[in-house]
Design an enzyme around this catalytic site. Structure first.
Site, mmCIF file in Angstrom:
data_model
loop_
_atom_site.group_PDB
_atom_site.id
_atom_site.type_symbol
_atom_site.label_atom_id
_atom_site.label_comp_id
_atom_site.label_asym_id
_atom_site.label_seq_id
_atom_site.Cartn_x
_atom_site.Cartn_y
_atom_site.Cartn_z
ATOM 1 N N LEU A 6 10.573 7.061 18.466
ATOM 2 C CA LEU A 6 10.614 6.634 19.601
ATOM 3 C C LEU A 6 9.534 6.182 20.157
ATOM 4 C CD1 LEU A 6 12.924 9.523 21.144
ATOM 5 C CD2 LEU A 6 11.261 8.260 22.244
ATOM 6 N N GLU A 34 1.127 -0.962 -0.090
ATOM 7 C CA GLU A 34 -0.535 0.323 -0.087
ATOM 8 C C GLU A 34 0.875 1.105 0.023
ATOM 9 O OE1 GLU A 34 -4.014 -1.452 1.917
ATOM 10 O OE2 GLU A 34 -2.239 -0.636 3.160
ATOM 11 N N GLU A 83 10.466 -1.759 7.099
ATOM 12 C CA GLU A 83 11.250 -0.450 7.710
ATOM 13 C C GLU A 83 12.532 -0.151 6.690
ATOM 14 O OE1 GLU A 83 12.242 0.326 10.448
ATOM 15 O OE2 GLU A 83 14.699 1.082 9.365
ATOM 16 N N CYS A 114 6.453 -6.126 7.608
ATOM 17 C CA CYS A 114 7.790 -5.416 8.436
ATOM 18 C C CYS A 114 8.083 -7.026 9.123
ATOM 19 C CB CYS A 114 6.933 -4.740 8.963
ATOM 20 S SG CYS A 114 8.469 -3.868 9.662
HETATM 21 N N1 SAH Z 1 9.429 1.170 10.496
HETATM 22 C C1 SAH Z 1 9.630 2.486 10.084
HETATM 23 C C2 SAH Z 1 8.759 2.854 9.299
HETATM 24 C C3 SAH Z 1 6.649 2.616 9.104
HETATM 25 S S1 SAH Z 1 5.856 3.326 10.582
HETATM 26 C C4 SAH Z 1 9.560 2.722 11.145
HETATM 27 O O1 SAH Z 1 8.744 2.351 12.370
HETATM 28 O O2 SAH Z 1 8.817 3.966 11.854
HETATM 29 C C5 SAH Z 1 5.289 5.175 10.104
HETATM 30 C C6 SAH Z 1 5.455 5.755 11.055
HETATM 31 O O3 SAH Z 1 3.794 5.583 11.661
HETATM 32 C C7 SAH Z 1 6.398 5.508 12.544
HETATM 33 O O4 SAH Z 1 6.459 6.508 13.346
HETATM 34 C C8 SAH Z 1 5.294 4.760 13.310
HETATM 35 O O5 SAH Z 1 5.547 4.327 14.230
HETATM 36 C C9 SAH Z 1 3.767 5.051 13.081
HETATM 37 N N2 SAH Z 1 2.995 4.870 12.929
HETATM 38 C C10 SAH Z 1 2.490 2.547 13.329
HETATM 39 N N3 SAH Z 1 1.296 3.018 13.796
HETATM 40 C C11 SAH Z 1 1.206 2.950 14.324
HETATM 41 C C12 SAH Z 1 -0.867 3.403 14.246
HETATM 42 N N4 SAH Z 1 -1.516 2.787 14.665
HETATM 43 N N5 SAH Z 1 -0.777 4.637 14.802
HETATM 44 C C13 SAH Z 1 -0.131 5.732 14.909
HETATM 45 N N6 SAH Z 1 1.157 6.042 14.644
HETATM 46 C C14 SAH Z 1 1.337 4.034 13.855
#
Ligand code: SAH
Length: 359
Positions: free
Chosen positions: A220, A91, A165, A111
């Protein structure tokens, strides 16, 4: 099987041209045709017949197919479900701002990180995307805009915040960035591309050495070890303190910030105490905090805090003088908001109503 044309960086293409005694102008002509103009037909202009036959014969120009398009009825968000050659699906989301868009790209099918708050993690890792599958999300979304919202085909920012990731698929992501950045093609500025990571240190090392101008966002989510371990299992292997100290040692360019993303989860990481600990950890750094109210998805175990709790969290961070933004939720009616991407979900032709997944 033919190699995809969209796997070639500009310098790869220069090498192909020189090894095959093609006119040295060929790389510029092709990047202009396929990336600047974003043409889908074969290039026949400003190129000799023999060069054009050479590319038709040796390279594959196909791109991931758009399987389904979900248009938000709340805002102008568009989510695409792409079908890849091996039938896997990924997506991509176009996020509107003013009359322009940011594009949120996927870097993997599924992932491996298994973060407890993320819908994609539930799929597990199926495979890495190849460069042309990353580039293809951008080109196909652009063409969809040109056809369906003419005049709006302006995608000015690229964020690797979709499925996967990105630092765990570094080679393909790096080459995609090289192509996006090329002045012969889409010519997107380094500061307009952001790679978001859960804190995968081997990939961070490569980022800092190989594409340091491209922006970095770190997911974070909690400065407290036990909580972050629960949210991001990778934290047990690469603890936050090591990740942050590694990032601190990277020389940043002028005006370059690291974005720290912090999902706010009701009753879990949303207290003043959490905010103070976060503020102390980031005060004085070239940091920018993105607060992301948790986006719920079918079966999610967490919920989103109330607005006053979110505002209070931000107010605490303001006392540490760290620029903080509460990220507005866009496209959640079509499960296109952060963390809601899961290409295994039942495909619905009709957008979901929020009530269906927001109990
Ligand atoms: N693997 C990478 C990129 C994918 S997630 C990472 O971890 O940064 C992209 C962003 O969406 C990240 O900040 C992640 O923590 C956030 N994210 C994932 N699931 C979420 C949710 N259910 N609600 C809000 N943000 C979310």
């Amino acid at each position: 099987m033919k190699q995809s044309f969209y796997d070639l960086s500009y310098s790869d293409l220069e090498a192909v041209a020189s090894e095959n005694d093609l006119n040295p102008s060929v790389p510029a002509v092709l990047f202009n045709w396929y990336y600047k103009k974003k043409e889908s037909s074969h290039c026949r202009n400003n190129i000799s017949k023999s060069s054009s036959v050479f590319f038709d014969t040796h390279f594959d120009f196909s791109l991931p197919e758009i399987d389904t398009v979900y248009e938000s009825s709340k805002d102008r968000t568009v989510k695409f479900l792409f079908k890849l050659k091996d039938q896997h699906k990924v997506e991509t989301v176009l996020i509107p701002f003013n009359n322009k868009y940011s594009i949120c790209l996927s870097s993997q099918v599924g992932c491996a990180m298994n973060c407890s708050f993320c819908f994609t993690g539930e799929q597990g890792l199926k495979r890495n995307l190849e460069t042309h599958e990353i580039i293809g999300q951008f080109l196909q979304a652009w063409r969809w805009l040109a056809t369906n919202r003419p005049g709006e085909e302006r995608i000015l920012n690229i964020v690797f915040m979709g499925q996967g990731e990105p630092l765990h698929n570094f080679d393909a992501v790096k080459k995609a960035c090289d192509i996006f950045l090329s002045q012969h093609g889409t010519s997107i500025g380094t500061q307009k591309i952001t790679i978001s990571t859960a804190g995968y240190i081997p990939g961070l090392k490569r980022w800092s050495q190989e594409i340091p101008g491209v922006n970095l966002a770190l997911s974070l989510h909690s400065p407290i070890t036990e909580k972050r371990n629960e949210l991001i299992p990778l934290n047990k292997k690469y603890p936050l303190a090591e990740v942050v100290s590694y990032i601190d040692r990277i020389p940043l360019q002028k005006k370059q910030f690291i974005t720290y993303e912090y999902i706010l989860i009701k009753g879990f990481n949303d207290t003043s105490d959490d905010a103070h600990k976060l503020g102390k950890m980031l005060a004085g750094k070239s940091a920018y905090i993105n607060l992301i109210p948790f986006n719920e998805f079918p079966g999610s175990r967490y919920t989103c805090p109330d607005e006053d709790i979110i505002e209070n969290f931000k107010a605490v961070l303001d006392t540490y003088k760290i620029p903080t933004l509460i990220r507005g939720t866009k496209g959640d009616d079509v499960l296109a908001a952060c963390g809601q991407l899961n290409s295994n979900q039942q495909i619905r032709k009709q957008p979901m109503s929020p009530a269906e997944f927001n109990p």
